[in-house]
Design an enzyme around this catalytic site. Structure first.
Site, PDB file in Angstrom:
ATOM      1  N   CYS A 111     -17.882  12.548  11.757  1.00 32.05           N
ATOM      2  CA  CYS A 111     -17.860  12.145  13.161  1.00 32.05           C
ATOM      3  C   CYS A 111     -18.390  13.288  14.021  1.00 32.05           C
ATOM      4  O   CYS A 111     -18.014  14.439  13.808  1.00 32.05           O
ATOM      5  CB  CYS A 111     -16.426  11.806  13.569  1.00 32.05           C
ATOM      6  N   HIS A 153     -16.004   2.325  12.406  1.00 28.30           N
ATOM      7  CA  HIS A 153     -15.791   3.652  12.983  1.00 28.30           C
ATOM      8  C   HIS A 153     -15.969   3.615  14.508  1.00 28.30           C
ATOM      9  O   HIS A 153     -15.151   4.180  15.251  1.00 28.30           O
ATOM     10  CB  HIS A 153     -16.800   4.610  12.330  1.00 28.30           C
ATOM     11  N   GLU A 154     -17.001   2.922  14.976  1.00 27.01           N
ATOM     12  CA  GLU A 154     -17.295   2.926  16.420  1.00 27.01           C
ATOM     13  C   GLU A 154     -16.304   2.047  17.203  1.00 27.01           C
ATOM     14  O   GLU A 154     -15.887   2.424  18.299  1.00 27.01           O
ATOM     15  CB  GLU A 154     -18.747   2.494  16.692  1.00 27.01           C
ATOM     16  N   HIS A 157     -13.238   4.052  17.689  1.00 18.43           N
ATOM     17  CA  HIS A 157     -13.347   5.003  18.811  1.00 18.43           C
ATOM     18  C   HIS A 157     -12.941   4.328  20.123  1.00 18.43           C
ATOM     19  O   HIS A 157     -12.207   4.903  20.928  1.00 18.43           O
ATOM     20  CB  HIS A 157     -14.786   5.495  18.966  1.00 18.43           C
TER      21      HIS A 157
HETATM   22 ZN    ZN Z   1     -17.081   9.180  15.475  1.00 15.88          ZN
END
Ligand code: ZN
Length: 182
Positions: A111, A153-154, A157
């Site tokens: 990341c 993953h996004e 976030h």
């Molecule tokens: Zn990230």
């Protein structure tokens, strides 16, 4: 009238400005982002800056809060399990995972907000994101491989979760220390 077909097509991020990436520990990364309500030029400009920031940092995905902006938007440029490339900006994304029992893949994940280390992180082998493009048109992205990992993953976030939050505390501490963050 001659047409100017020699002008290169604008690429995502060409109009944008790379902004600094914020790191793990900044409050904006640890709370859910606000949904976008206006599909206006400010949003288009934000998306351009996000692409510019992602490419400048050699990333394959970036969420708005990684440049300190509280808005439910991510951009990505990555390949699926067959090597097919997807370049997209998704506004107000909703992650849809297959029902359990789900096939998991364990692979290296990193990341830009935890710079340096990568570590094995289990994820669903397939994932779908539904949302809107910056013009407000519905979009749906189905992913496998790195693309599936990136979609998860996004959206994490934008929900205030950094991937290291999904790892055992001991591993997370080591990763943050390796990144010089704790
Ligand atoms: Zn990230």
């Amino acid at each position: 009238m001659p047409t100017d077909d020699t002008a290169p097509a604008a690429k995502p991020g060409d109009r944008g400005t790379a902004r600094p990436i914020v790191h793990y520990g900044e409050p904006v990364l640890h709370r859910a982002c606000k949904p976008v309500e206006s599909f206006d030029t400010a949003l288009a400009d934000l998306v351009e800056d996000m692409f510019a920031s992602m490419y400048a940092a050699n990333g394959v995905g970036l969420a708005a809060n990684q440049i300190g902006v509280d808005a439910r938007v991510f951009v990505l440029d990555c390949e699926d399990a067959d090597g097919e490339r997807t370049v997209a900006a998704v506004v107000n994304p909703v992650l849809v995972l297959p029902p359990p029992p789900r096939e998991l893949m364990v692979g290296d994940e990193g990341c830009l907000s935890v710079p340096g280390p990568f570590t094995d992180t289990p994820r669903s082998a397939t994932a779908v994101v539904e949302g809107f493009d910056p013009a407000g048109n519905p979009v749906r992205i189905e992913g496998t491989g790195t693309l599936a990992r990136c979609l998860q993953h996004e959206t994490d976030h934008l929900d205030g979760t950094v991937y290291v939050d999904r790892l055992p505390a001991k591993t997370r501490k080591r990763m943050l220390a390796e990144a010089g963050l704790r």
